[in-house]
Design an enzyme around this catalytic site. Sequence first.
Site: not given
Ligand code: GLN
Length: 501
Positions: A77, A154, A178
């Site tokens: 990632k 994400s 995410s």
């Molecule tokens: N969707 C959540 C956010 O936007 C979690 C994102 C994540 O786990 N990095 O913060």
Amino acid sequence: MSWHTKTIKQISDALKAKQISSKELADYFLQRIANAKDLNAVIDLNEAKTIEQANHADALIAKGAASPLIGVPILHKDVFVTKHWKSTACSKILSDYVSPFDAHVVAKLGPDGAGMVCLGKANMDEFAMGSSNENSYAGPALNPWDKTRVPGGSSGGSAVAIAAGLSPAATGTDTGGSIRQPASLCGITGIKPTYGRVSRYGMIAYASSLDQGGPMAKTAEDCAILLNAMAGHDHKDSTSLDRPSEDYTAKLGKSWMPGEAQLLKGLKVGLPKEYFGDGLSSDVRAAVEGALEQFKKMGAECVPVSLPKTELSIPVYYVIAPAEASSNLSRFDGVRYGRRADQYSDLLDMYKRTRSEGFGTEVKRRIMIGTYVLSHGYYDAYYLKAQRIRRIIAQDFQEAFKQCDIIAGPVAPTVAGKIGEKTSDPTQMYLEDIYTLSPNLAGLPAMSAPCGFGDNGMPVGIQLIGNYFSEASLLQLAHAYQMETDWHQRLSPVAQKGGAA
Ligand code: GLN
């Protein structure tokens, strides 16, 4: 041979049996990445470096090296910094950034560690803020089950790459879902470990008290193999747990209670009523309930539990995460880090332009919310209150774990939506996270494993949440389920296209 349909375990066995070399595997997957450019899963390549790492692995294999990951390809990632690939966190402000060092996880998995071969960097939401991968400066990644739909976020690029057969493994990070949410929406397996289990060193920070790296792959077994190499204490991360990690493969295939013929006999699975309420779509509910039936067939007992503060997890998370983000992202100012604006009049103007031009809309929104809730006069009303509720959320889990061993439920309320469907309404987007945020707020390990398909033939995952340090048990349950079901083996339309063609 269709190497892209194989698990890490199978690829590793083939490498050892000399059925294929690491170099041939690297060529194969690089070719598949090139053929699937439209998915936008992989955003940076350095083919010469990939081949160099593969040749290195082949040389070690020839000398008899036998690590279970040596020579196996992986994608990272883009939030993990890498010396030989750009590290942008999919933000314009870091668009030219090359790190002088590798993140701890990258180093542990790479040539000087477990011997994996890095294929490149995976698309993600900018600074890991998002639930659909649409907040990426590189543009959205497309779901290989239906290219008009989002892959979740994400860690969207990581999930797409595995579901499309562009890489057998990928790293992800999970601040509020995410790893689990894109895993669920793309039909793959992923685990977010206990907070502090995997080092955050070299993971570009979003919300440091919630961020946690973890593996994403086709199966629970593959995730266990990867986690063995990723987990462990790191003195360079002050929140890294100074406690030995386990062998996460040790319990795979074993029955829950030694000596029991039924694999899950003695296991109590808690079903929080708040996870099966009105907001859950009927297709996702049906798939998750199907998995619970299978657990019961294998001997598990399902018991009702309650996590009463679940609905507060969204307001609490969306105060704490932006607060930490506003602080973490202050370093991107065009001086310490970040691409400086081309034109400006004085120092203040330089900061303003650099940050206005460099950050995307969602990141700016969160910096503003975070700055607001931390400001004098609002700190007590928002930030402190959110921290108090966070503690109650963690206590709720401890109450629930008095009645069960593992908590199960959905990962997300619906299957993957259409690209663009929710981008205009941030609160709609935040609601996607209702089932995934609480484990992060509590610091608990949680995972997603494929459990069927919902509307429009889109994949659904079941979420398994465990108490602190129960990764091995979560993987044991998911692996037992995957021994009896084949949801994790179903191929997306892109993965059905054979070979490197
Ligand atoms: N969707 C959540 C956010 O936007 C979690 C994102 C994540 O786990 N990095 O913060």
